[in-house]
Design a protein around this motif. Structure first.
Motif, PDB file in Angstrom:
ATOM      1  N   HIS A 151      42.640  36.735  45.845  1.00  0.00           N
ATOM      2  CA  HIS A 151      42.792  36.005  44.581  1.00  0.00           C
ATOM      3  C   HIS A 151      41.851  36.501  43.490  1.00  0.00           C
ATOM      4  CE1 HIS A 151      45.609  33.386  46.478  1.00  0.00           C
ATOM      5  NE2 HIS A 151      44.751  32.995  47.388  1.00  0.00           N
ATOM      6  N   GLU A 198      36.868  36.110  45.993  1.00  0.00           N
ATOM      7  CA  GLU A 198      37.531  35.743  47.244  1.00  0.00           C
ATOM      8  C   GLU A 198      37.495  36.912  48.226  1.00  0.00           C
ATOM      9  OE1 GLU A 198      38.714  34.993  44.241  1.00  0.00           O
ATOM     10  OE2 GLU A 198      39.192  32.835  44.187  1.00  0.00           O
ATOM     11  N   GLU A 241      44.770  26.936  50.798  1.00  0.00           N
ATOM     12  CA  GLU A 241      43.386  27.101  50.359  1.00  0.00           C
ATOM     13  C   GLU A 241      42.730  25.732  50.168  1.00  0.00           C
ATOM     14  OE1 GLU A 241      45.930  28.874  49.174  1.00  0.00           O
ATOM     15  OE2 GLU A 241      45.383  31.006  49.281  1.00  0.00           O
ATOM     16  N   HIS A 251      44.225  27.724  45.059  1.00  0.00           N
ATOM     17  CA  HIS A 251      45.248  28.775  45.004  1.00  0.00           C
ATOM     18  C   HIS A 251      46.545  28.376  45.693  1.00  0.00           C
ATOM     19  CE1 HIS A 251      42.399  31.398  43.134  1.00  0.00           C
ATOM     20  NE2 HIS A 251      41.568  31.309  44.146  1.00  0.00           N
ATOM     21  N   THR A 269      38.695  28.700  40.390  1.00  0.00           N
ATOM     22  CA  THR A 269      39.841  29.103  41.201  1.00  0.00           C
ATOM     23  C   THR A 269      40.922  29.770  40.344  1.00  0.00           C
ATOM     24  OG1 THR A 269      40.673  26.854  41.002  1.00  0.00           O
ATOM     25  CG2 THR A 269      39.414  27.373  42.998  1.00  0.00           C
ATOM     26  N   THR A 316      48.176  35.757  50.515  1.00  0.00           N
ATOM     27  CA  THR A 316      47.316  35.431  49.374  1.00  0.00           C
ATOM     28  C   THR A 316      48.127  35.291  48.081  1.00  0.00           C
ATOM     29  OG1 THR A 316      46.843  37.782  49.142  1.00  0.00           O
ATOM     30  CG2 THR A 316      45.256  36.476  50.420  1.00  0.00           C
TER      31      THR A 316
END
Ligand SMILES: Cc1ncc(COP(=O)(O)O)c(C=O)c1O
Ligand SMILES: Cc1ncc(COP(=O)(O)O)c(C=O)c1O
Lengths: 382, 382
Positions: free
Chosen positions: B81, B85, A85, A81, A254, B254
């Motif tokens: 995310h 997560e 991360e 991300h 992801t 984030t």
């Protein structure tokens, strides 16, 4: 229920010359805007997934990851991300709570947070301090030696390839050699370099490398790159015991959406612009030389600069703020009148900026605008 | 270097009727496509950040998070995310490696991965098995009692509000009560419900709730929602020791890019569509009744269905595959001729699908198309 008005527009930042270094490398080329349109909806890149994002054949995420691996000279690539991360995942996979990581004194806060979230101790390699703030391989060697003498083990060496405060380009190869000689794995944070300048992971003895799609790779955020050398693939890309194909540190997958489509569309553009990195550095040096013609303006950090992010001390602009009826806001407002944005409102004592991606004419115009503002207030500044 | 061709288009999935349940809830309304355009570039939502994404005033992320908190009746909201997560962050903040989490037998693989990545043990509450696969509060109570008798402590109770295999809507309030009575915190996974149906976190005794923007909230992926009740805010939203304003489990921030802009733009649309959830369920029940007119087709899971994701057993379509020159691919190909996609290529024995968001006419057309295909091959099926 009724929603508040969220002011969902970004016209000011899109339509003016934006000097915010955070934003210069993330501007999408037209082909990536097209990809964003194609892949707008939800889990848009998952239509042809057979269980692993990195193996999706259409769009060809697998092909893209191969190309990325070639681009940064590393064995395995995954999207994450963001740079942070990626750092978290590496530390989580190879360190235990209580372990020590060695980081440079200019490290980004996200390196500290990745370590803290993993329960790790941080030891810092100091920079040379004001005004250069230089980080050196010798510094790493000395700190490692001291730790060794104290019987302290180090699990990971982290270096910020280009830091976000001064834009100093560090000697990654040199630090890689120090880490390698000490037998400690080496993580290189390329948030401010990958997608701007060439990255030679293997040539620099890098074990893990992270990049930031939204920061330096012309991609819609959030997305980052995690590169891993073969030797570490089993650990970092470890599979779940229960769900055999799923990679644990990726939580299965992801970037399940639009950002990866923009990064894929941008890769040819990145390859091209990295080739012309010298031109960008030259442009920035010209910009610095023009800015330094203004009374008291001085670029801080390693000189001449080797990156587009530059930090200026601007005591003259600050002295104007004291007497200006709009106080520190005058600079922002004067710039905005000239269609220039991205210097924080109210900031006059020093600022960071970047002219990355602007044309020579635009750079000239920007430097000239600062000079014009300085001239305008020559009388009230000192 | 030269890049491969990544086939960066999604025309087939965009322009046909897509029955893939994964994709139905993530389709963007026009206003969110506009937001995507505005916030395409890199760190686009960070222009006015003073250190915390959740407090950004422009676009008003802070206002949006307040509205979201109201929408799902929870004290604090952050974007993450994705649902996985969010689950990882909760487990990371409140559990220690070796701890036990209790999950339902229909839990998504990402719940298992979030636990495994945190080094946790998983104990499962079994479902009622074929054909209903029902999960009940009594099952949770029994399993907790058994664990208690064995002296085994449970750190977290997790429930999949609506599972991704059968679309069963579980009794969240009932499980919440069981967890609450046992004094164990309760995490509700609303990946398939938040943004489709009403969520009453406080009313259901939920301590933590996660949602999935790309799956059920009409947002560009990757983005999720993490809701936390006041009692747990200090733990889950703990700040870094070194960087005082930064939240540790968020690694500072984030969703620093376009997905959050699309979710913000979609919230009024979500509020509206959640109000009309009953209509969607009715539409799906009509679809099921039409499909079940086809020889041997049967909806599996709780009946009548209470969600748009439905799983069908389709032995008749499977019997055709045996004799058809195109084998199992015939179904995909016949549907595609009729502008219907989203049933996996080659799959005929059973499939999952959803007609969420389609008009009554479209649903009729889709059911009719399946019937037509069945008719066409009546002779070769059995
Ligand atoms: C040097 C450096 N590293 C890491 C980051 C964080 O990157 P990301 O947002 O991809 O986690 C930044 C962003 O400002 C940075 O400047
Ligand atoms: C029940 C359930 N939970 C979680 C997820 C994962 O959601 P996300 O991609 O937001 O992590 C899914 C996605 O398929 C799901 O069906």
């Amino acid at each position: 229920m009724k929603c508040q008005n969220y002011s969902l527009n970004r016209q000011t930042e899109r339509e003016n010359l934006n000097l915010n270094p955070l934003q210069r490398g993330g501007v999408l080329p037209p082909e990536s805007r097209q990809a964003l349109y194609e892949f707008s909806d939800g889990y848009s890149v998952c239509d042809y997934c057979a269980g692993r994002l990195d193996q999706v054949p259409r769009p060809s995420i697998s092909g893209f990851l191969e190309d990325m691996a070639c681009f940064i000279n590393v064995d395995h690539v995954r999207t994450v991300h963001g740079a942070r991360e990626g750092k978290f995942a590496v530390m989580h996979a190879i360190c235990q709570p209580g372990d020590t990581v060695l980081v440079d004194g200019n490290a980004h806060y996200t390196s500290h947070l990745a370590a803290e979230r993993n329960g790790l101790n941080i030891v810092e390699v100091p920079s040379s301090g004001y005004p250069e703030h230089r980080i050196s391989p010798e510094g790493y060697r000395e700190t490692l030696d001291e730790l060794y003498d104290m019987g302290e083990e180090v699990s990971l060496v982290l270096l910020t390839h280009v830091d976000g405060d001064y834009g100093n380009v560090t000697d990654a190869r040199g630090v890689g050699k120090v880490a390698h000689d000490a037998g400690i794995p080496f993580l290189l944070n390329c948030a401010y370099s990958m997608g701007r300048m060439p990255i030679d992971s293997k040539g620099w003895n890098v074990d893990f490398v992270v990049g930031s799609g939204h920061k330096s790779m012309a991609a819609s955020g959030p997305i980052g790159i995690l590169g891993v050398q073969d030797e570490w693939a089993d650990l970092i890309l470890k599979r779940s015991n229960r769900h055999e194909v799923k990679e644990l540190e990726m939580l299965g997958c992801t970037t399940r959406g639009a950002p990866i489509a923009t990064l894929m569309a941008s890769l040819p553009h990145l390859i091209d612009r990295v080739d012309k990195w010298d031109v960008e550095v030259e442009k920035t040096r010209y910009f610095v030389s023009e800015m330094e013609k203004i009374s008291g303006v001085r670029q801080i950090g390693v000189r001449p600069t080797e990156h587009d992010l530059v930090r200026f001390e601007t005591p003259f602009f600050h002295s104007i703020a004291d007497k200006h009826p709009r106080k520190g806001f005058y600079l922002y407002e004067e710039l905005k009148k000239r269609n220039i944005v991205g210097i924080k409102r109210g900031q006059t004592q020093w600022f960071k900026c970047s002219v990355y991606g602007f044309s020579q004419e635009q750079v000239h115009y920007i430097a000239h605008s600062f000079a014009e503002i300085a001239d305008k207030y020559r009388e009230i500044g000192d």
